[in-house]
Design a protein around this motif. Structure first.
Motif, PDB file in Angstrom:
ATOM      1  N   SER A   1      -7.340  -2.359   3.529  1.00 18.22           N
ATOM      2  CA  SER A   1      -7.016  -3.654   2.961  1.00 18.22           C
ATOM      3  C   SER A   1      -7.521  -4.731   3.890  1.00 18.22           C
ATOM      4  O   SER A   1      -8.041  -4.459   4.972  1.00 18.22           O
ATOM      5  CB  SER A   1      -5.504  -3.802   2.778  1.00 18.22           C
ATOM      6  N   THR A   2      -7.342  -5.946   3.492  1.00 14.45           N
ATOM      7  CA  THR A   2      -7.612  -7.091   4.356  1.00 14.45           C
ATOM      8  C   THR A   2      -6.298  -7.781   4.691  1.00 14.45           C
ATOM      9  O   THR A   2      -6.245  -8.984   4.908  1.00 14.45           O
ATOM     10  CB  THR A   2      -8.565  -8.086   3.677  1.00 14.45           C
ATOM     11  N   ALA A   3      -5.219  -6.989   4.742  1.00 15.51           N
ATOM     12  CA  ALA A   3      -3.888  -7.549   4.942  1.00 15.51           C
ATOM     13  C   ALA A   3      -3.615  -7.988   6.363  1.00 15.51           C
ATOM     14  O   ALA A   3      -2.634  -8.660   6.629  1.00 15.51           O
ATOM     15  CB  ALA A   3      -2.811  -6.526   4.530  1.00 15.51           C
TER      16      ALA A   3
ATOM     17  N   ASP B   1      -8.793  -3.092   7.719  1.00 18.51           N
ATOM     18  CA  ASP B   1      -9.918  -3.821   7.148  1.00 18.51           C
ATOM     19  C   ASP B   1     -11.256  -3.278   7.629  1.00 18.51           C
ATOM     20  O   ASP B   1     -12.313  -3.813   7.276  1.00 18.51           O
ATOM     21  CB  ASP B   1      -9.808  -5.315   7.481  1.00 18.51           C
TER      22      ASP B   1
ATOM     23  N   LYS C   1       0.810  -1.221   0.000  1.00 13.54           N
ATOM     24  CA  LYS C   1       0.000   0.000   0.000  1.00 13.54           C
ATOM     25  C   LYS C   1       0.847   1.276   0.000  1.00 13.54           C
ATOM     26  O   LYS C   1       0.343   2.355   0.303  1.00 13.54           O
ATOM     27  CB  LYS C   1      -0.913  -0.005   1.224  1.00 13.54           C
TER      28      LYS C   1
END
Length: 270
Positions: free
Chosen positions: A260-262, A233, A171
């Protein structure tokens, strides 16, 4: 709604007790610093401070579980103290005064109380659910804090985490574009970014990589100041492996740009 006044007073007692240890080792010529398996530094002050807090909690809250950065989780049950003895160890070992002891209380997986004690800055911040967010040196000399009312990114001040860590989660470009669009950007670092959000001095503070013990104490303070604290998230609280705190008005737009879903999902406390 349960109240946590006694727990908050205890958190201040714990901070009072540990301050001579941390300040006594800050800038000490014989400070011992080692490298942990994750390559992060740990000093003898980190270890001594967490041991002291755990000893006090074992005596005063024997039924509560305790998790921390340096030692294994002890106990079990719905109430769990989450401790970071020195948040900002890299600053601490280099003589930079931006470091703090973080003391959080999680009940039924919800952060309900937090205290941030930064003695080298001569500041504390604290909050418990339903009690507001405060800053000062003690409970008797406190000022209530609240987030800003900035509602446009172009007017916003942002404090951000390490650029290299943003690259790791893919990102970096999105963060730099957001920085370009903000009125002002600075990297104040660690706990301080989020406390400045709670005070209304900063409007946005995203962090790409954090542990539960880095965040548990911060969540109630930002929330009680009127802001939001989620993972990237969008999940509320300290469970996503990263964080975004904001004044609330800018939160959804920032998530849409750098979210994000990181995160690693539900993270263990210890």
């Amino acid at each position: 709604m349960p109240t946590y006044d006694d727990d908050l007073r205890l958190a201040h007692v714990l901070a009072d007790a540990v301050e001579p240890t941390t300040m006594g080792r800050f800038k000490a010529n014989d400070l011992v610093v080692e490298t942990k398996p994750d390559l992060s530094p740990v000093s003898d002050a980190d270890l001594a401070a967490e041991e002291l807090i755990r000893t006090q909690l074992k005596r005063t809250r024997p039924r509560d579980a305790v998790s921390g950065e340096e030692f294994e989780t002890t106990g079990h049950g719905p109430r769990r103290w989450v401790i970071d003895p020195i948040d900002g160890t890299k600053n601490f070992v280099r003589g930079v005064p931006v470091w703090a002891t973080l003391i959080g209380l999680v009940v039924d997986e919800k952060p309900v109380l937090g205290l941030v004690a930064a003695p080298a800055l001569n500041r504390r911040w604290w909050a418990a659910i339903g009690s507001g967010a405060w800053t000062g040196r003690s409970l008797s000399s406190a000022k209530r804090v609240g987030v800003s009312k900035v509602s446009r990114i172009r007017d916003a001040s942002m404090s951000y985490g390490d650029i290299e860590d943003w690259r790791k989660i893919g990102k970096r470009r999105e963060l730099l574009e957001l920085m370009d669009d903000c009125w002002r950007t600075r990297a104040y670092g660690d706990f301080w970014s989020h406390m400045l959000v709670a005070e209304g001095a900063v409007d946005i503070a995203p962090e790409p990589e954090l542990a539960v013990y880095d965040m548990a104490a911060l969540v109630p303070i930002v929330q009680e100041a009127g802001g939001r604290f989620t993972g990237l998230d969008g999940r509320d609280g300290c469970w996503s492996g990263n964080a975004l705190s904001s004044n609330g008005l800018l939160h959804d737009e920032v998530l849409s740009r750098i979210g994000s879903t990181a995160g690693s999902g539900t993270l263990p406390l210890g």
